[in-house]
Each structure stands twice: as C-alpha cells, then as structure tokens.
Design a protein around this motif. Structure first.
Motif, short mmCIF file in Angstrom:
data_model
loop_
_atom_site.label_atom_id
_atom_site.label_comp_id
_atom_site.label_asym_id
_atom_site.label_seq_id
_atom_site.Cartn_x
_atom_site.Cartn_y
_atom_site.Cartn_z
N PRO A 24 0.69 -1.38 -0.01
CA PRO A 24 0.12 -0.02 0.26
C PRO A 24 0.94 1.19 -0.34
O PRO A 24 1.90 1.53 0.59
CB PRO A 24 -0.26 -0.39 1.44
CG PRO A 24 -1.12 -1.50 1.87
CD PRO A 24 0.21 -2.15 1.14
N VAL A 25 0.29 2.05 -0.32
CA VAL A 25 1.60 3.31 -0.67
C VAL A 25 -0.15 4.70 -0.43
O VAL A 25 -1.47 4.53 -0.87
CB VAL A 25 2.14 3.59 -1.99
CG1 VAL A 25 2.44 5.12 -2.21
CG2 VAL A 25 2.64 2.66 -2.35
N GLU A 26 0.75 5.75 0.51
CA GLU A 26 -0.15 6.50 1.14
C GLU A 26 -0.03 8.15 0.12
O GLU A 26 1.27 8.36 -0.11
CB GLU A 26 0.20 7.01 2.70
CG GLU A 26 -1.16 7.73 2.72
CD GLU A 26 -1.85 7.13 3.57
OE1 GLU A 26 -3.14 7.92 3.75
OE2 GLU A 26 -2.59 5.85 3.91
N ILE A 27 -1.05 8.85 -0.76
CA ILE A 27 -0.59 9.23 -2.12
C ILE A 27 -1.78 10.62 -1.28
O ILE A 27 -3.15 10.26 -1.46
CB ILE A 27 -0.91 9.13 -3.27
CG1 ILE A 27 0.84 7.94 -3.34
CG2 ILE A 27 -0.61 10.35 -3.81
CD1 ILE A 27 0.70 7.66 -4.67
N ASP A 28 -1.65 11.90 -0.84
CA ASP A 28 -2.77 12.92 -0.69
C ASP A 28 -3.78 12.07 0.55
O ASP A 28 -5.03 12.67 -0.43
CB ASP A 28 -3.12 13.18 -1.77
CG ASP A 28 -2.28 14.18 -2.66
OD1 ASP A 28 -1.34 14.55 -2.21
OD2 ASP A 28 -2.30 14.34 -4.11
N GLY A 29 -3.93 11.44 0.71
CA GLY A 29 -4.57 11.04 2.03
C GLY A 29 -5.49 9.60 1.61
O GLY A 29 -6.63 9.25 2.22
N ALA A 30 -4.93 8.83 0.32
CA ALA A 30 -5.39 8.24 -0.10
C ALA A 30 -4.74 7.20 -0.58
O ALA A 30 -3.76 7.11 -0.43
CB ALA A 30 -6.24 8.04 -1.80
N THR A 31 -5.11 5.83 0.52
CA THR A 31 -4.12 4.66 0.24
C THR A 31 -4.37 3.48 -0.68
O THR A 31 -5.86 3.21 -1.28
CB THR A 31 -4.49 3.58 1.38
OG1 THR A 31 -5.23 4.94 2.61
CG2 THR A 31 -3.60 2.04 1.60
N THR A 76 -8.38 3.54 -1.71
CA THR A 76 -9.07 4.29 -0.75
C THR A 76 -9.60 5.04 -0.21
O THR A 76 -7.84 5.76 0.23
CB THR A 76 -8.61 2.60 0.74
OG1 THR A 76 -8.58 1.94 0.30
CG2 THR A 76 -9.11 2.97 2.02
N THR A 77 -10.15 5.71 -0.08
CA THR A 77 -10.37 7.13 0.37
C THR A 77 -11.35 7.88 1.15
O THR A 77 -12.16 6.75 1.55
CB THR A 77 -11.11 7.84 -0.96
OG1 THR A 77 -12.21 8.10 -1.19
CG2 THR A 77 -9.40 8.24 -2.15
N SER A 78 -11.76 8.43 1.54
CA SER A 78 -13.01 9.04 3.10
C SER A 78 -14.04 8.95 2.02
O SER A 78 -14.96 8.02 2.98
CB SER A 78 -12.82 10.43 2.93
OG SER A 78 -12.78 11.18 1.82
#
Length: 114
Positions: A24-31, A76-78
């Motif tokens: 998993p990579v975290e970019i701008d609050g999205a996984t 995955t986002t909010s």
C-alpha cells in the motif's frame, strides 16, 4: 539437481498474494494498493540414461519464466474503496478478445444464413 531445484523454488513460496498485490502507498490522503495478474512456470531436466555413445552423454537443465500484467489499483479514500483499472492493460487484453469474439460471431452469422 535436487538441491538446485530447492534453491530456485524456495523464494517462490511467498508468491501468490504478495506477487499479485503491491505494498500500500499513501498519496494525498488516499491509500493505493496496486494489483497485477501474475503467472509463471518452470521446467527441469536430467540426463545420462545409460548412454554408451556420444562420449557418454550427460545432461542437466532447468528453465523458467513469468509474466506480470498491472491491471489496476484499489484506491481507498474517505468516500470508500474503488477499483481503478489500468486502461492500457485493459485495452491490451481486451482488443484481442474482441477481435476473436467478432470473428467467431461473423462465422456463426454466416453459418446461420445457410
């Protein structure tokens, strides 16, 4: 030969989910979790089946190969989780399928008219 096969196949025990899903990579609050289709194959060999010619022929051998096709990623986002396909890979896989399906459909239509 047995030790060679064991040495080569030992790292393959972790393949499967680890090869198909990236870290998993975290970019701008999205996984983002990358996804790929992965397949591989191996061969083997041996030799010297009582050869009394060709300078007492011997043998050995081994081979293998694999393919990894990136098909997309889970994002995955909010708002939730969605699958984002890799359009280039989708086209690369889809175009030959559409061509074959069109060819078969044309043959079926032609056969139905007779």
């Amino acid at each position: 030969m047995t030790q060679l096969v064991e040495k080569v196949t030992e790292p393959l025990k972790r393949l499967g989910v680890d090869a198909s899903y990236g870290a998993p990579v975290e970019i701008d609050g999205a996984t983002i979790v990358p996804v790929a289709l992965v397949w591989f194959g191996f061969g083997g060999g041996n030799g010297n089946m009582g050869a009394k010619s060709d300078a007492d022929a011997e043998g050995e051998g081994f081979g293998g190969g694999g393919v990894s096709v990136p098909i997309g990623a889970y994002v995955t986002t909010s708002l939730g989780v969605r699958f984002q396909p890799n359009l280039i890979a989708l086209l690369a896989v889809g175009i030959p399928f559409v061509l074959v399906a069109g060819h078969v459909l044309a043959k079926l239509v032609k056969a139905a008219k007779k």
